[in-house]
Design a protein around this motif. Structure first.
Motif, PDB file in Angstrom:
ATOM      1  N   LYS A   9      -7.701  -0.904   8.897  1.00 23.02           N
ATOM      2  CA  LYS A   9      -7.601   0.556   8.952  1.00 23.02           C
ATOM      3  C   LYS A   9      -6.989   0.968  10.274  1.00 23.02           C
ATOM      4  O   LYS A   9      -7.316   0.423  11.313  1.00 23.02           O
ATOM      5  CB  LYS A   9      -8.978   1.159   8.809  1.00 23.02           C
ATOM      6  CG  LYS A   9      -9.367   1.235   7.353  1.00 23.02           C
ATOM      7  CD  LYS A   9     -10.652   1.970   7.173  1.00 23.02           C
ATOM      8  CE  LYS A   9     -10.958   2.092   5.694  1.00 23.02           C
ATOM      9  NZ  LYS A   9     -12.370   2.019   5.428  1.00 23.02           N
ATOM     10  N   THR A  77     -20.751   6.179   1.349  1.00 15.29           N
ATOM     11  CA  THR A  77     -19.417   6.644   0.965  1.00 15.29           C
ATOM     12  C   THR A  77     -19.540   8.009   0.285  1.00 15.29           C
ATOM     13  O   THR A  77     -20.402   8.187  -0.569  1.00 15.29           O
ATOM     14  CB  THR A  77     -18.771   5.629  -0.009  1.00 15.29           C
ATOM     15  OG1 THR A  77     -18.869   4.346   0.586  1.00 15.29           O
ATOM     16  CG2 THR A  77     -17.328   5.963  -0.278  1.00 15.29           C
ATOM     17  N   GLN A  80     -16.863  10.199  -4.780  1.00 11.84           N
ATOM     18  CA  GLN A  80     -15.423  10.151  -5.030  1.00 11.84           C
ATOM     19  C   GLN A  80     -14.937  11.349  -5.852  1.00 11.84           C
ATOM     20  O   GLN A  80     -13.849  11.880  -5.605  1.00 11.84           O
ATOM     21  CB  GLN A  80     -15.047   8.831  -5.720  1.00 11.84           C
ATOM     22  CG  GLN A  80     -13.555   8.548  -5.770  1.00 11.84           C
ATOM     23  CD  GLN A  80     -12.897   8.518  -4.383  1.00 11.84           C
ATOM     24  OE1 GLN A  80     -13.427   7.912  -3.454  1.00 11.84           O
ATOM     25  NE2 GLN A  80     -11.765   9.206  -4.219  1.00 11.84           N
ATOM     26  N   ASP A  84     -11.949  13.807  -4.740  1.00 16.34           N
ATOM     27  CA  ASP A  84     -10.755  14.046  -5.561  1.00 16.34           C
ATOM     28  C   ASP A  84     -10.583  15.533  -5.855  1.00 16.34           C
ATOM     29  O   ASP A  84      -9.465  16.056  -5.828  1.00 16.34           O
ATOM     30  CB  ASP A  84     -10.853  13.268  -6.889  1.00 16.34           C
ATOM     31  CG  ASP A  84     -10.785  11.760  -6.655  1.00 16.34           C
ATOM     32  OD1 ASP A  84     -10.360  11.350  -5.562  1.00 16.34           O
ATOM     33  OD2 ASP A  84     -11.182  11.004  -7.576  1.00 16.34           O
ATOM     34  N   SER A 177     -14.462   5.734   5.620  1.00 16.16           N
ATOM     35  CA  SER A 177     -14.875   5.253   4.300  1.00 16.16           C
ATOM     36  C   SER A 177     -14.018   5.835   3.170  1.00 16.16           C
ATOM     37  O   SER A 177     -14.164   5.464   2.016  1.00 16.16           O
ATOM     38  CB  SER A 177     -16.355   5.589   4.057  1.00 16.16           C
ATOM     39  OG  SER A 177     -16.503   6.983   3.835  1.00 16.16           O
ATOM     40  N   LEU A 178     -13.119   6.765   3.505  1.00 13.74           N
ATOM     41  CA  LEU A 178     -12.227   7.345   2.477  1.00 13.74           C
ATOM     42  C   LEU A 178     -11.095   6.363   2.162  1.00 13.74           C
ATOM     43  O   LEU A 178     -10.874   5.395   2.885  1.00 13.74           O
ATOM     44  CB  LEU A 178     -11.645   8.670   2.968  1.00 13.74           C
ATOM     45  CG  LEU A 178     -12.639   9.813   3.201  1.00 13.74           C
ATOM     46  CD1 LEU A 178     -11.909  11.031   3.782  1.00 13.74           C
ATOM     47  CD2 LEU A 178     -13.347  10.203   1.903  1.00 13.74           C
ATOM     48  N   HIS A 179     -10.364   6.660   1.091  1.00 12.42           N
ATOM     49  CA  HIS A 179      -9.254   5.825   0.658  1.00 12.42           C
ATOM     50  C   HIS A 179      -7.960   6.587   0.962  1.00 12.42           C
ATOM     51  O   HIS A 179      -7.656   7.584   0.302  1.00 12.42           O
ATOM     52  CB  HIS A 179      -9.421   5.571  -0.855  1.00 12.42           C
ATOM     53  CG  HIS A 179      -8.370   4.702  -1.440  1.00 12.42           C
ATOM     54  ND1 HIS A 179      -8.091   3.442  -0.954  1.00 12.42           N
ATOM     55  CD2 HIS A 179      -7.506   4.899  -2.468  1.00 12.42           C
ATOM     56  CE1 HIS A 179      -7.113   2.911  -1.657  1.00 12.42           C
ATOM     57  NE2 HIS A 179      -6.743   3.778  -2.573  1.00 12.42           N
ATOM     58  N   ALA A 180      -7.217   6.131   1.972  1.00 16.63           N
ATOM     59  CA  ALA A 180      -6.065   6.899   2.469  1.00 16.63           C
ATOM     60  C   ALA A 180      -5.050   7.290   1.384  1.00 16.63           C
ATOM     61  O   ALA A 180      -4.588   8.438   1.365  1.00 16.63           O
ATOM     62  CB  ALA A 180      -5.383   6.144   3.608  1.00 16.63           C
ATOM     63  N   GLY A 182      -5.408   8.166  -1.514  1.00 17.97           N
ATOM     64  CA  GLY A 182      -5.892   9.252  -2.375  1.00 17.97           C
ATOM     65  C   GLY A 182      -5.952  10.596  -1.664  1.00 17.97           C
ATOM     66  O   GLY A 182      -6.386  11.594  -2.249  1.00 17.97           O
ATOM     67  N   CYS A 194      -8.676  15.305   6.566  1.00 19.96           N
ATOM     68  CA  CYS A 194      -9.989  14.807   6.132  1.00 19.96           C
ATOM     69  C   CYS A 194     -11.084  15.852   6.333  1.00 19.96           C
ATOM     70  O   CYS A 194     -11.874  16.100   5.438  1.00 19.96           O
ATOM     71  CB  CYS A 194     -10.370  13.544   6.899  1.00 19.96           C
ATOM     72  SG  CYS A 194      -9.443  12.104   6.392  1.00 19.96           S
TER      73      CYS A 194
END
Ligand SMILES: [Zn+2]
Ligand SMILES: [Zn+2]
Length: 310
Positions: A9, A77, A80, A84, A177-180, A182, A194
């Motif tokens: 990361k 986390t 999700q 989204d 902990s996020l998914h870049a 997305g 973020c």
């Protein structure tokens, strides 16, 4: 990077085809290095600096943040589906003023204060910390709410620095902990994609696949995001943006001023110094804030660790 390796990361995303690549729109923070790097940079900047004692104290604060940032258990986390939903609505998924904090941030605050207490401290800092420790959890949560909503009283400014430091740790771990892929940049390009906070400073790269790219660094969660250069990060104007600096220094830190909205933001140039760290270099260049402040420009947003007197 060899085939099969995984990019860490915060690292530059490799391009399997090679060649020139568009800069990554955002880089999530790495809690294992974010605060340790700032601490090391502050120590090095303190050398022969007129504010050496203060910078060394801030380095110890960053070391204490590091201890809290790497403390188990791992951060929960974020849900999700909610992430989204926010991204689709072009809202920050961890909106600092709306996010329901868990008590993990207060555990981080306790670790941070314990770590700081391991070294001798100025009497004023010891007294502020003792008063903060004496508050019950509701009062500490209220301080955090006031900080995140911009409603802090002057009397709380001392304690707020430690609360802000702990919230930086908490939001950095959450953002990591996020998914870049997305995530998306916000329509308000000057705000963190973020958590929606203002940046502490910008860095103009001299390395990676797209040298010369500007990244703004979130003052709260440490996420970096791409922002087009020579455009004011406050109002989006480009007609009267210019750079101001202190004569005779390294040229690594400049204030980007805008005469449309009369604000400025600090920009750091890796081409002048590859070691620049937005969090450390901002603190070590307060003389530049004074210079452009006296010339009539207002800072785009405060550094959360320097709320006193702003
Ligand atoms: Zn952020
Ligand atoms: Zn402007």
């Amino acid at each position: 990077m060899r085939q099969g390796e995984v990019a860490s990361k915060g690292a530059w995303a490799g391009n399997p085809q090679g060649g020139v690549k568009a800069p990554a729109p955002l880089l999530l923070p790495d809690p294992a290095t974010r605060f340790a790097r700032t601490a090391a940079r502050l120590e090095s900047l303190a050398h022969l600096h007129p504010m050496a004692d203060w910078l060394r104290f801030m380095a110890r604060l960053a070391q204490a943040q590091h201890a809290a940032a790497i403390m188990p258990p791992p951060t929960e986390t974020p849900d999700q589906a909610r992430v989204d939903q926010a991204v689709t609505a072009r809202m920050p998924p961890l909106a600092a003023d709306d996010h329901a904090r868990t008590k993990a941030w207060r555990n981080g605050l306790a670790t941070l204060l314990d770590r700081l207490a391991q070294n001798p401290m100025p009497a004023t800092a010891s007294s502020v910390i003792a008063q903060l420790r004496a508050r019950d959890e509701n009062a500490v949560e209220a301080l955090a709410d006031n900080f995140l909503h911009g409603g802090l009283g002057v009397a709380d400014a001392g304690a707020a620095m430690y609360v802000a430091a702990a919230l930086q740790v908490y939001f950095t771990r959450l953002a990591a902990s996020l998914h870049a892929p997305g995530l998306r940049l916000l329509p308000q390009r000057g705000l963190c994609p973020c958590c929606g906070s203002t940046p502490v400073a910008g860095v103009i790269t001299a390395s990676g696949p797209a040298p010369g790219t500007r990244y703004l660094y979130c003052s709260l969660c440490g996420t970096a995001w791409n922002h087009v250069r020579a455009v004011c990060i406050t109002c989006g104007g480009s007609r009267s943006v210019s750079l101001e600096g202190i004569e005779g220094d390294t040229g690594a830190a400049r204030a980007e001023t805008c005469n449309e909205c009369h604000t400025y933001a600090k920009m750091l140039y890796q081409a002048k110094d590859m070691q620049v760290d937005p969090f450390a270099d901002d603190l070590a260049t307060l003389a530049l804030d004074v210079l452009v402040g006296e010339a009539g420009w207002s800072r785009h947003a405060a550094n959360p660790l320097v709320l006193v007197g702003t």
